[in-house]
Design an enzyme around this catalytic site. Structure first.
Site, PDB file in Angstrom:
ATOM      1  N   CYS A  48       0.774  -1.159   0.071  1.00 52.56           N
ATOM      2  CA  CYS A  48      -0.148   0.098  -0.220  1.00 52.56           C
ATOM      3  C   CYS A  48       0.697   1.132   0.117  1.00 52.56           C
ATOM      4  O   CYS A  48       1.409   1.650   1.036  1.00 52.56           O
ATOM      5  CB  CYS A  48      -0.827   0.226   1.118  1.00 52.56           C
ATOM      6  SG  CYS A  48      -2.045   1.328   1.225  1.00 52.56           S
ATOM      7  N   CYS A  60      -0.585   4.131   2.128  1.00 51.59           N
ATOM      8  CA  CYS A  60      -0.241   3.707   3.534  1.00 51.59           C
ATOM      9  C   CYS A  60       1.121   4.091   3.892  1.00 51.59           C
ATOM     10  O   CYS A  60       1.458   4.695   5.056  1.00 51.59           O
ATOM     11  CB  CYS A  60      -0.592   2.383   4.084  1.00 51.59           C
ATOM     12  SG  CYS A  60      -1.987   1.698   3.368  1.00 51.59           S
ATOM     13  N   ASP A  61       2.196   3.686   3.055  1.00 48.30           N
ATOM     14  CA  ASP A  61       3.643   3.751   3.737  1.00 48.30           C
ATOM     15  C   ASP A  61       4.464   4.579   3.003  1.00 48.30           C
ATOM     16  O   ASP A  61       5.489   4.666   3.308  1.00 48.30           O
ATOM     17  CB  ASP A  61       4.040   2.202   3.630  1.00 48.30           C
ATOM     18  CG  ASP A  61       3.270   1.237   4.712  1.00 48.30           C
ATOM     19  OD1 ASP A  61       2.866   1.557   5.741  1.00 48.30           O
ATOM     20  OD2 ASP A  61       2.806   0.201   4.064  1.00 48.30           O
TER      21      ASP A  61
END
Length: 312
Positions: free
Chosen positions: A135, A138-139
């Site tokens: 992701c 997300c990261d």
């Protein structure tokens, strides 16, 4: 062994726990079965920086413990176990846990999530959370001004490569064939971005790293058989997700990718009294915060349905 309850929640990620918090506060006395991965996909994430309420970020598993404890505080009966079979053809609905326990529930909230598809490389497990991710949204922040790679050829891979190009110094896009499956507009966006280098007809042979995490990858051209090592710190797999919906086939409506279909603006499925929330029905956003929001929707929809049917 059989048990009759008012509200059953299947799954325990942000969607399931949020549904449990709302359902328990509404007096539905929910029972939650956590599934094969208690806490869901966030238990494989080392840092969560984009969930409101955690100004300093939080470890993914710790966040799930917080949500679980909050659900328990209001009376949710949280249990270990996995739903292995369902029968939604009658009321109450029937769900079998670990093929041994039969639960009869007036309302069922499905929050079984989706699982990221992986390449099957040893390094994906070894460096998960240490440079390997599924992701970018997300990261990606953790790889600002660094070099990363994205594997995939569809819209998701193109979107993640473009997103990372806004943060990173360079993005290597690894495409298995000589063409992409992404929409033409997404392909053009990737091809015209000077920060993105596309490696056609290429596959990742090995993820390289040390005790601190990923240091690079070795790719092989599947036409010429030539290999190349690329130094980088982040490796993003964007080959899709598989919704955890196998046990619902034939009973709940799904799209072509087997995501559960819900009525627009609600968590209602095609079966009265069955609701779906989180990544199991979200093909677009797939974020912890959107999953939590849909868990709230599912609990509110369940409460209203139970009341309307004189079951609350």
């Amino acid at each position: 062994m059989s048990e009759k309850i008012k509200c059953l929640i299947i799954g325990s990620g942000p969607a399931g726990y949020t549904a449990a918090i709302y359902a328990s506060r509404a007096g539905l006395h929910p029972v939650m079965y956590q599934g094969g991965q208690p806490g869901g996909q966030l238990t494989t994430t080392t840092e969560v920086d984009n969930f409101p309420g955690y100004p300093n970020g939080i470890d993914g598993p710790a966040m799930m413990v917080d949500l679980e404890n909050q659900a328990k505080r209001f009376g949710t009966d949280v249990r270990y176990g996995m739903a292995t079979k369902v029968d939604f053809t009658s009321s109450p609905k029937k769900v079998w846990i670990d093929e041994t326990t039969e639960i009869e529930a007036d309302a069922v909230i499905i929050a079984t999530g989706a699982s990221a598809k992986w390449l099957g490389l040893e390094g994906e497990t070894k460096f998960n959370g240490l440079g390997v991710s599924a992701c970018a949204v997300c990261d990606g922040f953790f790889y600002r001004n660094q070099t990363v790679a994205v594997v995939g050829a569809g819209d998701t891979a193109a979107e993640e490569a473009s997103y990372l190009a806004n943060l990173c110094t360079k993005v290597h896009l690894i495409v298995r064939r000589g063409e992409m499956r992404a929409s033409l507009i997404m392909q053009e966006r990737v091809k015209n971005n000077p920060k993105i280098e596309i490696h056609w007809n290429s596959e990742t042979e090995e993820i390289l790293g040390d005790a601190n995490g990923v240091t690079g990858i070795r790719i092989v051209n599947n036409v010429t058989k030539a290999t190349e090592e690329i130094a980088l710190t982040g490796f993003f797999v964007a080959i899709g997700h598989q919704p955890n919906t196998a046990i619902f086939k034939g009973q709940l409506e799904m799209d072509a990718q087997e995501y559960l279909l819900t009525e627009k603006g609600s968590a209602r499925t095609n079966i009265d009294g069955v609701f779906a929330c989180g990544d199991v029905q979200d093909t677009i956003y797939r974020q912890a915060i959107t999953a939590a929001g849909s868990g709230c929707m599912a609990a509110l929809d369940a409460e209203r349905w139970l009341a309307a049917n004189n079951l609350h």
